[in-house]
Enzyme design. Structure first.
Site, PDB file in Angstrom:
ATOM      1  N   PHE A  12       0.585  -0.845   0.188  1.00  0.00           N
ATOM      2  CA  PHE A  12       0.013  -0.359  -0.093  1.00  0.00           C
ATOM      3  C   PHE A  12       0.789   1.355   0.113  1.00  0.00           C
ATOM      4  O   PHE A  12       2.000   1.316   0.620  1.00  0.00           O
ATOM      5  CB  PHE A  12      -0.798  -0.103   1.173  1.00  0.00           C
ATOM      6  CG  PHE A  12      -2.062  -0.834   1.515  1.00  0.00           C
ATOM      7  CD1 PHE A  12      -3.124  -0.182   0.970  1.00  0.00           C
ATOM      8  CD2 PHE A  12      -1.499  -2.253   1.979  1.00  0.00           C
ATOM      9  CE1 PHE A  12      -4.365  -1.551   0.657  1.00  0.00           C
ATOM     10  CE2 PHE A  12      -2.778  -2.943   1.794  1.00  0.00           C
ATOM     11  CZ  PHE A  12      -4.323  -2.612   1.111  1.00  0.00           C
ATOM     12  N   ASP A  13       0.685   2.163  -0.707  1.00  0.00           N
ATOM     13  CA  ASP A  13       0.934   3.821  -0.381  1.00  0.00           C
ATOM     14  C   ASP A  13       0.057   4.376   0.928  1.00  0.00           C
ATOM     15  O   ASP A  13      -0.974   3.839   1.307  1.00  0.00           O
ATOM     16  CB  ASP A  13       0.809   4.691  -1.511  1.00  0.00           C
ATOM     17  CG  ASP A  13       0.528   5.609  -1.298  1.00  0.00           C
ATOM     18  OD1 ASP A  13       1.899   6.712  -1.667  1.00  0.00           O
ATOM     19  OD2 ASP A  13       0.197   6.295  -2.336  1.00  0.00           O
ATOM     20  N   LEU A  14       0.636   5.260   0.928  1.00  0.00           N
ATOM     21  CA  LEU A  14       0.067   5.492   2.185  1.00  0.00           C
ATOM     22  C   LEU A  14      -0.603   6.845   2.292  1.00  0.00           C
ATOM     23  O   LEU A  14      -2.037   6.618   2.347  1.00  0.00           O
ATOM     24  CB  LEU A  14       1.609   6.315   3.328  1.00  0.00           C
ATOM     25  CG  LEU A  14       0.760   6.816   4.863  1.00  0.00           C
ATOM     26  CD1 LEU A  14       0.724   5.708   5.808  1.00  0.00           C
ATOM     27  CD2 LEU A  14       1.650   7.036   6.054  1.00  0.00           C
ATOM     28  N   ASP A  15       0.078   8.280   1.913  1.00  0.00           N
ATOM     29  CA  ASP A  15      -0.702   8.864   1.683  1.00  0.00           C
ATOM     30  C   ASP A  15      -1.591   9.229   0.429  1.00  0.00           C
ATOM     31  O   ASP A  15      -0.925   8.907  -0.699  1.00  0.00           O
ATOM     32  CB  ASP A  15       0.317  10.603   1.269  1.00  0.00           C
ATOM     33  CG  ASP A  15       1.042  11.065   2.723  1.00  0.00           C
ATOM     34  OD1 ASP A  15       0.331  10.614   3.664  1.00  0.00           O
ATOM     35  OD2 ASP A  15       2.072  11.750   2.301  1.00  0.00           O
ATOM     36  N   LYS A 148       8.969   5.956  -6.194  1.00  0.00           N
ATOM     37  CA  LYS A 148       9.033   5.049  -5.859  1.00  0.00           C
ATOM     38  C   LYS A 148       9.305   3.524  -6.443  1.00  0.00           C
ATOM     39  O   LYS A 148       9.969   2.172  -6.020  1.00  0.00           O
ATOM     40  CB  LYS A 148       7.243   4.734  -5.639  1.00  0.00           C
ATOM     41  CG  LYS A 148       6.991   3.970  -4.629  1.00  0.00           C
ATOM     42  CD  LYS A 148       5.423   4.093  -3.935  1.00  0.00           C
ATOM     43  CE  LYS A 148       5.501   6.108  -3.219  1.00  0.00           C
ATOM     44  NZ  LYS A 148       4.286   5.890  -2.137  1.00  0.00           N
TER      45      LYS A 148
END
Length: 234
Positions: A12-15, A148
């Site tokens: 998962f990405d966070l923001d 990323k």
């Protein structure tokens, strides 16, 4: 697709994917600009920065062309973020329950964030998510921002991530990272990247709500929920 028995790999990405950081980022940018006599950017500009490096974002402001002054502004920003910004995030509705369900299925679950790992961990902790994730990866406070795909490449080289899992995020850079390394690129429409951005960068599916994502993950990973959500993490 994972077998009914084998655990899956889910990144998962966070923001913009798990949490909404806008209030914290916007307030810290405003405080930094006021302290350094800089024009405060419009909210649309700040929204466009989310998911990318703060050094590179601040460098676009008039008055921060000098590298030393940019570093001073960046240090000031992160200090404000440490004191206030990390507490000005909101967990998207439904995320907590979704993550707990995935953990009970026994999957390997990671955060891969553009945010410095120090703060990514603190945010996960304050929402009681830190025990859900097998690890949390982010950038460093100093040095250039790593795209990323470079971060994921390093994790693949060390054996932490491997092809065949899924990467869920809200920006095109998340989709590129996934596709570059054999992960299924899943976009979410409630964050800061548009459908067009996600599609142009290789999103295989886009979900506009957490329940829609959850419904697909139940099909993609059909394993039984047999584990304690907190038993496999530190």
């Amino acid at each position: 697709m994972a077998s009914p028995e084998a655990p899956g790999l889910i990144c998962f990405d966070l923001d913009g994917t798990l949490v909404d950081p806008l209030l914290g980022v916007r307030n810290c940018v405003r405080k930094t600009c006021e302290a350094f006599g800089l024009p405060v950017p419009e909210e649309a500009t700040v929204r466009a920065w989310i998911g990318f490096g703060m050094r590179e974002s601040l460098a676009t402001l008039p008055g921060l062309a000098d590298p030393e002054r940019l570093e001073e502004a960046l240090d000031f920003y992160w200090e404000r973020y440490r004191e206030d910004g990390v507490f000005e995030h909101e967990l998207y509705p439904g995320v907590f329950r979704l993550l707990h369900r995935l953990k009970r299925q026994g999957h390997r679950i990671y955060i891969v964030s553009a945010k410095p790992s120090l703060f990514a961990r603190r945010i996960a902790y304050q929402f009681d998510l830190n025990l859900i994730f097998d690890d949390i990866f982010g950038s460093t406070l100093k040095g250039r921002w790593q795209p990323k795909t470079e971060v994921v490449a390093g994790l693949v080289r060390q054996g932490t991530l491997w092809p065949g899992g899924v990467f869920i995020g809200d920006r095109g850079v998340d989709m590129v990272a996934a596709r570059d390394h054999g992960l299924e690129a899943i976009g979410v429409g409630w964050g800061y990247g548009s459908h067009g951005e996600l599609e142009q960068n290789g999103a295989e599916r886009i979900f506009d709500t957490v329940p829609e994502l959850d419904a697909w993950l139940r099909i993609r990973f059909p394993q039984a929920e047999v584990f304690d959500a907190f038993s496999r993490s530190e």
